[in-house]
Design a protein around this motif. Structure first.
Motif, short mmCIF file in Angstrom:
data_model
loop_
_atom_site.label_atom_id
_atom_site.label_comp_id
_atom_site.label_asym_id
_atom_site.label_seq_id
_atom_site.Cartn_x
_atom_site.Cartn_y
_atom_site.Cartn_z
N ASP A 115 0.85 -1.19 0.00
CA ASP A 115 0.00 0.00 0.00
C ASP A 115 0.89 1.24 0.00
OD1 ASP A 115 -1.99 1.85 0.17
OD2 ASP A 115 -2.77 1.19 2.10
N PRO A 116 1.33 1.71 -1.18
CA PRO A 116 2.24 2.85 -1.24
C PRO A 116 1.63 4.17 -0.78
CG PRO A 116 1.61 2.18 -3.44
CD PRO A 116 1.04 1.17 -2.50
N SER A 117 0.30 4.24 -0.67
CA SER A 117 -0.32 5.49 -0.25
C SER A 117 -0.04 5.80 1.22
CB SER A 117 -1.83 5.44 -0.48
OG SER A 117 -2.42 4.46 0.36
N LEU A 118 0.41 4.81 2.01
CA LEU A 118 0.72 5.03 3.42
C LEU A 118 2.04 5.79 3.60
CD1 LEU A 118 -0.27 1.63 5.04
CD2 LEU A 118 -1.52 3.78 5.10
N ILE A 119 2.93 5.71 2.63
CA ILE A 119 4.23 6.36 2.74
C ILE A 119 4.04 7.86 2.57
CG2 ILE A 119 6.53 6.58 1.76
CD1 ILE A 119 6.31 3.64 0.97
N ASP A 120 4.43 8.61 3.62
CA ASP A 120 4.18 10.05 3.64
C ASP A 120 5.38 10.84 3.16
OD1 ASP A 120 2.89 12.46 4.23
OD2 ASP A 120 3.79 12.53 6.21
N ASP A 121 6.52 10.55 3.70
CA ASP A 121 7.73 11.32 3.38
C ASP A 121 8.86 10.33 3.18
OD1 ASP A 121 9.45 13.44 3.06
OD2 ASP A 121 9.83 13.63 5.20
N CYS A 122 9.62 10.46 2.09
CA CYS A 122 10.71 9.52 1.85
C CYS A 122 11.88 10.21 1.16
CB CYS A 122 10.23 8.32 1.04
SG CYS A 122 9.43 8.73 -0.49
N SER A 123 13.05 9.63 1.36
CA SER A 123 14.25 10.08 0.67
C SER A 123 14.96 8.84 0.15
CB SER A 123 15.15 10.89 1.60
OG SER A 123 15.60 10.08 2.67
N PHE A 124 15.61 8.98 -1.01
CA PHE A 124 16.18 7.83 -1.70
C PHE A 124 17.67 7.97 -1.92
CE2 PHE A 124 11.76 8.08 -3.22
CZ PHE A 124 11.33 6.80 -2.91
N HIS A 125 18.32 6.83 -2.11
CA HIS A 125 19.71 6.78 -2.57
C HIS A 125 19.71 7.28 -4.02
CE1 HIS A 125 23.43 4.91 -4.07
NE2 HIS A 125 23.83 4.92 -2.82
N PRO A 126 20.80 7.87 -4.50
CA PRO A 126 20.82 8.36 -5.89
C PRO A 126 20.57 7.29 -6.96
CG PRO A 126 22.68 9.23 -4.66
CD PRO A 126 22.00 8.24 -3.77
N CYS A 127 20.68 6.01 -6.61
CA CYS A 127 20.46 4.96 -7.60
C CYS A 127 18.98 4.77 -7.95
CB CYS A 127 21.04 3.63 -7.11
SG CYS A 127 20.17 2.88 -5.73
N VAL A 128 18.07 5.34 -7.16
CA VAL A 128 16.64 5.18 -7.39
C VAL A 128 16.16 6.15 -8.47
CG1 VAL A 128 14.34 5.36 -6.33
CG2 VAL A 128 16.23 4.35 -5.05
N ARG A 129 15.33 5.65 -9.37
CA ARG A 129 14.73 6.49 -10.42
C ARG A 129 13.50 7.18 -9.81
NH1 ARG A 129 15.78 1.49 -12.87
NH2 ARG A 129 17.59 1.63 -14.25
N TYR A 130 13.68 8.43 -9.39
CA TYR A 130 12.64 9.15 -8.65
C TYR A 130 11.40 9.41 -9.50
CZ TYR A 130 10.44 12.42 -5.48
OH TYR A 130 9.55 13.02 -4.65
N GLN A 131 11.57 9.72 -10.77
CA GLN A 131 10.41 9.98 -11.62
C GLN A 131 9.52 8.73 -11.71
OE1 GLN A 131 13.55 10.78 -12.57
NE2 GLN A 131 13.40 13.00 -12.43
N ARG A 132 10.14 7.56 -11.75
CA ARG A 132 9.35 6.32 -11.81
C ARG A 132 8.58 6.13 -10.51
NH1 ARG A 132 10.09 0.73 -13.93
NH2 ARG A 132 8.02 -0.12 -13.56
N TYR A 133 9.19 6.48 -9.37
CA TYR A 133 8.49 6.37 -8.09
C TYR A 133 7.30 7.32 -8.05
CZ TYR A 133 7.34 6.57 -3.18
OH TYR A 133 6.64 6.55 -2.00
N GLU A 134 7.51 8.55 -8.50
CA GLU A 134 6.42 9.53 -8.50
C GLU A 134 5.27 9.09 -9.41
OE1 GLU A 134 5.90 12.76 -7.02
OE2 GLU A 134 7.31 11.86 -5.62
N ARG A 135 5.61 8.48 -10.55
CA ARG A 135 4.59 8.09 -11.52
C ARG A 135 3.87 6.80 -11.13
NH1 ARG A 135 7.63 7.12 -16.15
NH2 ARG A 135 7.57 4.92 -15.67
#
Length: 168
Positions: free
Chosen positions: A106-126
């Motif tokens: 259930d990804p809607s529960l995650i409120d605030d997150c920070s990632f390692h530079p290896c993560v594709r942030y645009q894909r997470y947002e989409r």
């Protein structure tokens, strides 16, 4: 000069560990522990991943570490407020350039997150999935917190504490 990278794998490839032989060379030849050549990954679009990594056994370990802080009413036992924060710690020993995908129930529960530079942030947002090419060795994939208001109605603490007093 100014640091161009702070990625641990790239720094280990550029700076040799201290040794007796290196100390002798520095005295005799005025040499340093810093390599003259850039590591293979620093000019690529993935500076955290060295080129040509190969293992006989491919494996990745992920540890999910969470902290739960809660205030519970002593009389009724109802939850007054809560806070959940966590991180995903990884140890990667994968050959080549692996492309991994981590999904949440259930990804809607995650409120605030920070990632390692290896993560594709645009894909997470989409798509609300964590797509990444992991660095080699130990790293923290992400830190997150859980939205307390969404969990408050369904949350039950992992343990209950009851106080009991007796006087003799």
């Amino acid at each position: 000069g100014w640091p161009q990278t702070t990625e641990p794998n790239a720094l280990m490839a550029m700076i040799r560990p201290p040794s007796v032989m290196a100390k002798l060379q520095s005295v005799v030849f005025s040499a340093t522990n810093v390599s003259d050549a850039l590591p293979s990954g620093t000019i690529s679009n993935m500076p955290w991943r060295a080129a040509g990594v190969s293992y006989t056994q491919n494996e990745i370990y992920m540890d999910i570490v969470e902290e739960v802080h809660a205030i519970v009413d002593a009389v009724t036992g109802h939850l007054i407020s809560s806070d959940v924060s966590g991180s995903i710690q990884c140890q990667s020993h994968l050959s080549g350039v692996p492309d991994l995908l981590l999904t949440f129930q259930d990804p809607s529960l995650i409120d605030d997150c920070s990632f390692h530079p290896c993560v594709r942030y645009q894909r997470y947002e989409r798509d609300q999935v964590v797509s990444f090419v992991p660095p080699d060795g130990n790293f923290e994939l992400m830190k997150y917190s859980i939205d307390a208001q969404k969990v408050l109605n369904n949350f039950s603490p992992p343990l209950e504490c009851h106080s009991q007093w007796s006087c003799n």
